[in-house]
Design a protein around this motif. Structure first.
Motif, mmCIF file in Angstrom:
data_model
loop_
_atom_site.group_PDB
_atom_site.id
_atom_site.type_symbol
_atom_site.label_atom_id
_atom_site.label_comp_id
_atom_site.label_asym_id
_atom_site.label_seq_id
_atom_site.Cartn_x
_atom_site.Cartn_y
_atom_site.Cartn_z
ATOM 1 N N VAL A 148 0.664 -1.224 0.087
ATOM 2 C CA VAL A 148 0.104 0.055 -0.212
ATOM 3 C C VAL A 148 0.884 1.256 0.160
ATOM 4 C CG1 VAL A 148 -1.549 1.351 1.344
ATOM 5 C CG2 VAL A 148 -2.076 -1.180 0.970
ATOM 6 N N TYR A 149 2.007 1.259 0.993
ATOM 7 C CA TYR A 149 2.791 2.431 0.729
ATOM 8 C C TYR A 149 3.413 2.454 -0.669
ATOM 9 C CZ TYR A 149 7.081 5.049 1.938
ATOM 10 O OH TYR A 149 8.160 5.878 1.903
ATOM 11 N N ARG A 150 3.768 1.501 -1.275
ATOM 12 C CA ARG A 150 4.530 1.729 -2.414
ATOM 13 C C ARG A 150 3.491 2.301 -3.484
ATOM 14 N NH1 ARG A 150 6.142 -3.735 -5.266
ATOM 15 N NH2 ARG A 150 4.111 -4.055 -5.254
ATOM 16 N N GLY A 151 2.199 1.902 -3.413
ATOM 17 C CA GLY A 151 1.235 2.326 -4.272
ATOM 18 C C GLY A 151 1.147 3.773 -4.016
ATOM 19 N N LYS A 152 0.830 4.277 -2.892
ATOM 20 C CA LYS A 152 0.429 5.742 -2.386
ATOM 21 C C LYS A 152 1.722 6.694 -3.002
ATOM 22 C CE LYS A 152 -3.402 4.964 0.055
ATOM 23 N NZ LYS A 152 -4.569 5.401 -0.498
ATOM 24 N N LEU A 153 3.001 6.136 -2.462
ATOM 25 C CA LEU A 153 4.249 7.015 -2.853
ATOM 26 C C LEU A 153 4.304 7.086 -4.352
ATOM 27 C CD1 LEU A 153 7.200 7.637 -0.859
ATOM 28 C CD2 LEU A 153 7.212 7.405 -3.373
ATOM 29 N N GLN A 154 4.154 6.102 -5.010
ATOM 30 C CA GLN A 154 4.425 6.145 -6.537
ATOM 31 C C GLN A 154 3.248 6.908 -7.151
ATOM 32 O OE1 GLN A 154 7.300 5.237 -7.537
ATOM 33 N NE2 GLN A 154 6.906 3.355 -8.857
ATOM 34 N N GLY A 155 2.027 6.849 -6.635
ATOM 35 C CA GLY A 155 0.971 7.705 -7.084
ATOM 36 C C GLY A 155 1.429 9.109 -6.989
ATOM 37 N N LEU A 156 1.694 9.478 -6.081
ATOM 38 C CA LEU A 156 1.993 10.920 -5.730
ATOM 39 C C LEU A 156 3.199 11.492 -6.702
ATOM 40 C CD1 LEU A 156 1.618 11.267 -1.981
ATOM 41 C CD2 LEU A 156 -0.049 11.958 -3.550
ATOM 42 N N VAL A 157 4.416 10.487 -6.770
ATOM 43 C CA VAL A 157 5.605 10.913 -7.457
ATOM 44 C C VAL A 157 4.914 11.160 -9.141
ATOM 45 C CG1 VAL A 157 7.615 10.025 -8.582
ATOM 46 C CG2 VAL A 157 7.050 9.899 -6.332
ATOM 47 N N LYS A 158 4.019 10.165 -9.649
ATOM 48 C CA LYS A 158 3.557 10.307 -10.968
ATOM 49 C C LYS A 158 2.858 11.533 -11.184
ATOM 50 C CE LYS A 158 0.749 7.804 -14.445
ATOM 51 N NZ LYS A 158 -0.140 6.456 -14.767
ATOM 52 N N GLU A 159 1.824 11.798 -10.311
ATOM 53 C CA GLU A 159 1.154 12.942 -10.299
ATOM 54 C C GLU A 159 1.745 14.291 -10.393
ATOM 55 O OE1 GLU A 159 -2.112 15.562 -7.310
ATOM 56 O OE2 GLU A 159 -1.654 13.138 -7.101
#
Length: 360
Positions: A148-159
């Motif tokens: 879950v942490y990986r998905g949250k941080l990756q989503g914010l970096v992509k955004e």
């Protein structure tokens, strides 16, 4: 910032105490501020067990961190917060709203760049009916929290990248960024759930150690000369104290890596610890109480200096400080003023009470 001089009654070699620079990254100047902050937290933290969770930024993003420090600090805070609050709100993992205190650290034991957040999470929280419910000795499954942490941080970096807020280093192209981004989905991220603190004293000891003062304890500095600086550190792998020697330029470079940008808050509160959740916090406080009655981890009283020769109490003999003329600009040329003894000493003390300089 000037210096205060102390000496014993027998006038043995005195003690020099440099006045506080008040910088939050200075270990010596943060000593008193650290303990004052801990005393304030005793009024806030609940007298319940707390879990210790550490979220680490993948080292593949270190080059991006150097060019986007404030942005990445916001990203790692938000990813850590949403991971904890989302999972604990799920009925499969408790269905609770916890209290979270989070601190951002950027250093490793050898002063290398290692951004991560330390989180104190209450072992319990408010259920959907607004009642306090305690958790057992288990917080969250390790595999789930990492994914879950990986998905949250990756989503914010992509955004941030797609919006143009993310600045790429000169040696990184758009294709290189996307290659690094995609590769991180193939590795396991570092999220550690450490031992649970069973009582308030453990929480205070943790806070006193990490909340303020930067990465270098002066006791770590063993030898300093023109050729280099030797410092000790605890290797977390084998728990042995080791030493490293750095060139002065390299030591300064590593220290400056960890001075936070101006305006960046490195301590934050979430869940019912958040300033906006006053009503929820009052319910939890009424159910569990706070740490207000727990004794501090160390003495917060004023410092007393003792002579290294005879062991007697050293008294203030004189002070000197920069005279900057009108205003308080640190860019003005400074001239050291010096006063000593008797009524002049008392005048010094009255002056310093009104000025922005205080002794460490």
């Amino acid at each position: 910032m000037g210096t205060s001089y102390y000496a014993c009654a027998d006038q043995h070699p005195g003690i020099e105490v440099h006045h506080s620079c008040r910088n939050r990254a200075c270990y010596l100047c943060a000593q008193q501020k650290r303990m004052e902050w801990v005393e304030k937290q005793k009024q806030r933290l609940l007298d319940v067990p707390h879990f210790h969770v550490i979220f680490t930024l993948p080292h593949e993003y270190l080059s991006l961190w150097r060019y986007n420090e404030s942005l990445f600090a916001q990203i790692i805070f938000r990813a850590s917060q949403t991971t904890l609050l989302t999972l604990l709100a799920d009925d499969r993992h408790g269905g609770l709203k916890p209290g979270v205190l989070m601190a951002l650290h950027t250093w490793g034991r050898q002063l290398n760049l290692h951004p991560h957040t330390h989180c104190l999470v209450t072992a319990g929280g408010l259920d959907r009916q607004g009642n306090w419910r305690a958790l057992n000795t288990f917080l969250l499954p390790g595999r789930v929290i990492r994914e879950v942490y990986r998905g949250k941080l990756q989503g914010l970096v992509k955004e941030a990248f797609e919006s143009g807020d993310l600045c790429l280093p000169p040696d990184m192209t758009r294709d290189t960024f996307w290659a690094v981004y995609r590769s991180l989905y193939k590795k396991s991220w570092s999220v550690r759930i450490e031992e649970r603190y069973e009582h308030g004293k453990g929480v205070l000891l943790y806070l006193a150690r990490y909340c303020k003062g930067g990465p270098v304890n002066p006791r770590q500095l063993k030898r300093i000369d023109a050729g280099g600086i030797e410092m000790s550190y605890l290797d977390h792998r084998d728990k042995r104290v080791k030493s490293q020697r750095l060139r002065p330029e390299e030591f300064i470079r590593r220290v400056l890596l960890h001075v936070p940008p101006q305006g960046l808050h490195t301590l934050r509160y979430y869940g019912f610890y958040a300033p906006a959740a006053k009503q929820d916090y009052r319910r939890c406080r009424n159910a569990c109480g706070t740490l207000a009655m727990v004794r501090p981890a160390e003495d917060c009283s004023s410092t007393v200096y003792y002579c290294s020769t005879c062991g007697g109490v050293s008294r203030l003999t004189s002070r000197c400080w920069p005279s900057r003329g009108k205003g308080n600009s640190i860019n003005r040329a400074s001239v050291l003023r010096h006063r000593a003894g008797g009524s002049v000493q008392r005048a010094d003390e009255q002056y310093l009470e009104k000025s922005s300089y205080d002794s460490s």
